[in-house]
Design a protein around this motif. Sequence first.
Motif, mmCIF file in Angstrom:
data_model
loop_
_atom_site.group_PDB
_atom_site.id
_atom_site.type_symbol
_atom_site.label_atom_id
_atom_site.label_comp_id
_atom_site.label_asym_id
_atom_site.label_seq_id
_atom_site.Cartn_x
_atom_site.Cartn_y
_atom_site.Cartn_z
ATOM 1 N N MET A 134 0.839 -1.201 0.000
ATOM 2 C CA MET A 134 0.000 0.000 0.000
ATOM 3 C C MET A 134 0.876 1.253 0.000
ATOM 4 S SD MET A 134 -2.810 1.339 2.812
ATOM 5 C CE MET A 134 -3.964 -0.003 2.540
ATOM 6 N N ILE A 135 0.451 2.264 -0.758
ATOM 7 C CA ILE A 135 1.167 3.534 -0.814
ATOM 8 C C ILE A 135 1.055 4.238 0.531
ATOM 9 C CG2 ILE A 135 1.212 5.798 -1.944
ATOM 10 C CD1 ILE A 135 -0.097 4.370 -4.384
ATOM 11 N N ASP A 136 2.134 4.922 0.935
ATOM 12 C CA ASP A 136 2.079 5.683 2.182
ATOM 13 C C ASP A 136 1.218 6.931 2.022
ATOM 14 O OD1 ASP A 136 3.737 4.003 3.690
ATOM 15 O OD2 ASP A 136 5.547 4.944 2.899
ATOM 16 N N VAL A 137 1.517 7.734 0.979
ATOM 17 C CA VAL A 137 0.836 9.024 0.815
ATOM 18 C C VAL A 137 0.463 9.240 -0.641
ATOM 19 C CG1 VAL A 137 0.983 11.528 1.142
ATOM 20 C CG2 VAL A 137 2.193 10.006 2.720
ATOM 21 N N ILE A 138 -0.768 9.671 -0.866
ATOM 22 C CA ILE A 138 -1.208 10.154 -2.173
ATOM 23 C C ILE A 138 -1.392 11.661 -2.068
ATOM 24 C CG2 ILE A 138 -3.192 10.292 -3.740
ATOM 25 C CD1 ILE A 138 -3.563 7.293 -3.401
ATOM 26 N N VAL A 139 -0.807 12.388 -3.008
ATOM 27 C CA VAL A 139 -0.996 13.839 -3.104
ATOM 28 C C VAL A 139 -1.773 14.124 -4.377
ATOM 29 C CG1 VAL A 139 0.127 16.091 -3.256
ATOM 30 C CG2 VAL A 139 1.149 14.282 -1.848
ATOM 31 N N ILE A 140 -2.853 14.883 -4.264
ATOM 32 C CA ILE A 140 -3.697 15.206 -5.413
ATOM 33 C C ILE A 140 -3.440 16.644 -5.831
ATOM 34 C CG2 ILE A 140 -6.063 15.357 -6.289
ATOM 35 C CD1 ILE A 140 -6.866 13.393 -4.067
ATOM 36 N N GLY A 141 -2.817 16.827 -6.995
ATOM 37 C CA GLY A 141 -2.576 18.170 -7.517
ATOM 38 C C GLY A 141 -1.103 18.518 -7.574
ATOM 39 N N GLY A 142 -0.647 19.010 -8.737
ATOM 40 C CA GLY A 142 0.757 19.328 -8.941
ATOM 41 C C GLY A 142 1.058 20.809 -8.932
ATOM 42 N N GLY A 143 0.282 21.578 -8.164
ATOM 43 C CA GLY A 143 0.574 23.006 -8.009
ATOM 44 C C GLY A 143 1.604 23.223 -6.917
ATOM 45 N N HIS A 144 1.690 24.434 -6.424
ATOM 46 C CA HIS A 144 2.734 24.783 -5.452
ATOM 47 C C HIS A 144 2.548 24.047 -4.125
ATOM 48 C CE1 HIS A 144 4.112 27.864 -8.231
ATOM 49 N NE2 HIS A 144 2.835 28.151 -8.424
ATOM 50 N N ALA A 145 1.305 23.841 -3.703
ATOM 51 C CA ALA A 145 1.055 23.080 -2.473
ATOM 52 C C ALA A 145 1.389 21.611 -2.674
ATOM 53 C CB ALA A 145 -0.403 23.243 -2.039
ATOM 54 N N GLY A 146 0.953 21.050 -3.794
ATOM 55 C CA GLY A 146 1.186 19.634 -4.059
ATOM 56 C C GLY A 146 2.651 19.289 -4.181
ATOM 57 N N ILE A 147 3.418 20.174 -4.803
ATOM 58 C CA ILE A 147 4.859 19.951 -4.955
ATOM 59 C C ILE A 147 5.530 19.847 -3.593
ATOM 60 C CG2 ILE A 147 7.023 21.063 -5.650
ATOM 61 C CD1 ILE A 147 5.418 22.252 -8.014
ATOM 62 N N GLU A 148 5.290 20.835 -2.732
ATOM 63 C CA GLU A 148 5.944 20.840 -1.424
ATOM 64 C C GLU A 148 5.476 19.672 -0.563
ATOM 65 O OE1 GLU A 148 8.437 22.604 -0.745
ATOM 66 O OE2 GLU A 148 8.326 24.345 -2.073
ATOM 67 N N ALA A 149 4.184 19.325 -0.641
ATOM 68 C CA ALA A 149 3.673 18.194 0.131
ATOM 69 C C ALA A 149 4.331 16.890 -0.316
ATOM 70 C CB ALA A 149 2.155 18.101 -0.010
ATOM 71 N N ALA A 150 4.385 16.680 -1.631
ATOM 72 C CA ALA A 150 4.947 15.434 -2.164
ATOM 73 C C ALA A 150 6.446 15.340 -1.883
ATOM 74 C CB ALA A 150 4.689 15.365 -3.674
ATOM 75 N N LEU A 151 7.172 16.444 -2.057
ATOM 76 C CA LEU A 151 8.614 16.415 -1.807
ATOM 77 C C LEU A 151 8.913 16.183 -0.334
ATOM 78 C CD1 LEU A 151 9.880 19.356 -4.078
ATOM 79 C CD2 LEU A 151 10.210 16.902 -4.458
ATOM 80 N N ALA A 152 8.146 16.814 0.551
ATOM 81 C CA ALA A 152 8.370 16.622 1.990
ATOM 82 C C ALA A 152 8.165 15.171 2.376
ATOM 83 C CB ALA A 152 7.437 17.529 2.787
ATOM 84 N N CYS A 153 7.081 14.568 1.907
ATOM 85 C CA CYS A 153 6.805 13.167 2.240
ATOM 86 C C CYS A 153 7.902 12.246 1.695
ATOM 87 C CB CYS A 153 5.450 12.746 1.678
ATOM 88 S SG CYS A 153 4.038 13.538 2.474
ATOM 89 N N ALA A 154 8.269 12.459 0.445
ATOM 90 C CA ALA A 154 9.284 11.611 -0.181
ATOM 91 C C ALA A 154 10.639 11.766 0.502
ATOM 92 C CB ALA A 154 9.392 11.937 -1.664
ATOM 93 N N ARG A 155 10.985 12.996 0.844
ATOM 94 C CA ARG A 155 12.274 13.233 1.499
ATOM 95 C C ARG A 155 12.290 12.726 2.936
ATOM 96 N NH1 ARG A 155 13.025 19.309 -1.160
ATOM 97 N NH2 ARG A 155 13.809 18.568 -3.185
ATOM 98 N N MET A 156 11.101 12.515 3.491
ATOM 99 C CA MET A 156 11.009 11.891 4.815
ATOM 100 C C MET A 156 10.805 10.378 4.688
ATOM 101 S SD MET A 156 8.843 14.873 6.835
ATOM 102 C CE MET A 156 8.946 14.140 8.485
ATOM 103 N N LYS A 157 11.169 9.873 3.490
ATOM 104 C CA LYS A 157 11.240 8.424 3.210
ATOM 105 C C LYS A 157 9.869 7.746 3.195
ATOM 106 C CE LYS A 157 15.893 8.314 3.492
ATOM 107 N NZ LYS A 157 16.151 9.746 3.711
ATOM 108 N N LYS A 158 8.838 8.478 2.782
ATOM 109 C CA LYS A 158 7.507 7.893 2.646
ATOM 110 C C LYS A 158 7.234 7.665 1.161
ATOM 111 C CE LYS A 158 7.121 8.392 7.037
ATOM 112 N NZ LYS A 158 8.539 8.737 7.213
ATOM 113 N N GLU A 159 6.764 6.462 0.830
ATOM 114 C CA GLU A 159 6.461 6.160 -0.575
ATOM 115 C C GLU A 159 5.253 6.986 -0.998
ATOM 116 O OE1 GLU A 159 8.482 4.560 -2.514
ATOM 117 O OE2 GLU A 159 9.778 4.249 -0.750
ATOM 118 N N THR A 160 5.486 7.890 -1.926
ATOM 119 C CA THR A 160 4.502 8.921 -2.248
ATOM 120 C C THR A 160 4.152 8.880 -3.729
ATOM 121 O OG1 THR A 160 5.496 10.308 -0.531
ATOM 122 C CG2 THR A 160 4.032 11.399 -2.099
#
Length: 617
Positions: A1-27
């Motif tokens: 199962m995926i750790d985190v799904i982020v919906i939307g590739g705008g400025h909020a989505g970018i920072e959310a996805a990068l933060a999760c991935a850099r904290m070692k969560k499969e995003t």
Amino acid sequence: MIDVIVIGGGHAGIEAALACARMKKETVLFTLHINMIATMPCNPSVGGPAKGIVVREIDALGGEMGRAADATALQFKMLNTTKGPGVQSLRVQSDKIAYKKYMQDVVLHQEHLTVREACVERIVAENGMIKGVLLQDGSMVESKIVIVTSGTFMASSILVGHTSTPGGPDGEPTTPHLSQSLRDLGLRTFRLKTGTPARILTSSIDFSKAEVQPGTNEFVCFSEDTTYIPPFEEQEVCYLTYTTPKTHEIIQKNLQESAMYSGLVKGVGPRYCPSIEDKLVRFADKPRHQIFLEPESRSLDTTYIQGFSTSMPHDVQEQMLRSLPGLENCVIKKYAYAIEYDAIDPLQCKPSLENKVIENLFTAGQVNGTSGYEEAAAQGLMAGINASLKLEGKEPLVLHRDEAYIGVMIDDLVTKGTKEPYRLLTSRAEYRLLLRHDNADVRLTQYGYDIGLIPEPRYQNFLQKEQAVRQGMEELKEIRFTPKSEVNAYLEQIGYEPLKEGISAFELLRRPKVTLQGLYPYTNIDMVEKVQRQIEIEIKYEGYIAKARRDARHLHAMDKMRIPKNLDYATMEHLSLEARQKLAQIQPETLGQASRISGVNPADIAVLAMVIQEKKE
């Protein structure tokens, strides 16, 4: 199962996805079009009053926006330099094409992050807990956490004149069913409106009729990682022009043709970034309004007409634009429009940005009722951080109002809510002298390092800078000047009387006109500019800063008093009726948060404090 799904590739989505991935969560980041990630559908700039400090805070916590803005800027400009340090902030004119390419490259090459091109149809939850998302093709994707950062795309419509067309910014499709799925889960939504001006062929503008607006001829930047910015003479310039009586006449004559005044618009528009027709109605006494002409990219022949947002029909827009000095023969590349969309009531968010109704559902950005790239990116970063911390079984990171503008914004949203697009302003912060451009790293780098978003080399550089500040302060206290000192020549030069008694360099710096640079010939203390800047502010504003910190400690004490869950406010004696209703609706987590709810007065807080104490006993 995926750790985190982020919906939307705008400025909020970018920072959310990068933060999760850099904290070692499969995003997994879901976006409608990969080539539209990090677009700037409105103004081609980053920063501004309060917003520029937010970008500094994003950088201090380990986000990406500051680095991207520095690397792709056309012009750097420090604002409010004639005012105090509490309101000074940086704004860069961005190359929107280069910015998008920079961010797409980062996102597509980030470890633990997968980008998928798909439309999310529904949020799926069972028994108040997130299960995943349903895609438009009917497939189900399961995940532990979902972060919604869909911006202005939920059931959005483009408004021009008397026409309303389903669609998102820059001609992208809307997500027609996503907000309905949130309502089906028990979330409240409401309609908001924003807009964007026309884009004009730069080659068709006569800039000789406008005023040149240069940047700042100093090394100023957002990110502590930035070591190079283009030389001042290589930076682009912006221009300033004004509306004319003819402009106002055209707008007034066609006011009912505007989507806003024809009755077509249902959502509430932004108070602090109104359309030009709204400006004329609200500020009828003003003979003219400023219009800034801003380049969009070195690779485009287009200029953004800042301050001229409108939803007038295309033929009226042409008349309006050609009434502006310098734009008499302009060629319109893209017409202005308004956009209306669904947003989520932020009062249903916890301070961590997790939803109160559905566990493990986070929301961030314009979907929470804010406006602006910077506000969105900051929320995305905090949602990503807190989603990751929750997966690790740790307490969320909640920034206080005296720690960051990010903390001010999120506290405002989850405590007071909003009925219009929320915009950060320096006036929203009670402790703005503590929340400065120069000290964002001091306030937040430790948090970024502790959660794993600030790498070791940068953290060591931060510690070295802090040591340099402390050492500089001590050296200035030790250096003393006598009435016979040569420093008197400098003091007389800047308008002060010669010394009559001994004084330290530290004490001398408290005088408004005295600077470290001016004292250098007499101290021989050599410092890098950012260390020098921080020392000067800390010394000159020492008394004010100390008072702000004392006031903040009182706020912290109240924020440490946690309110027991499931209190029955309706039966609580001596609470005002409004306080019972507001407290029951918002369910504040701390006494401090309760004290900031509109309609809850000090007497109500005193009653609530007694109840908390009784529960403890």
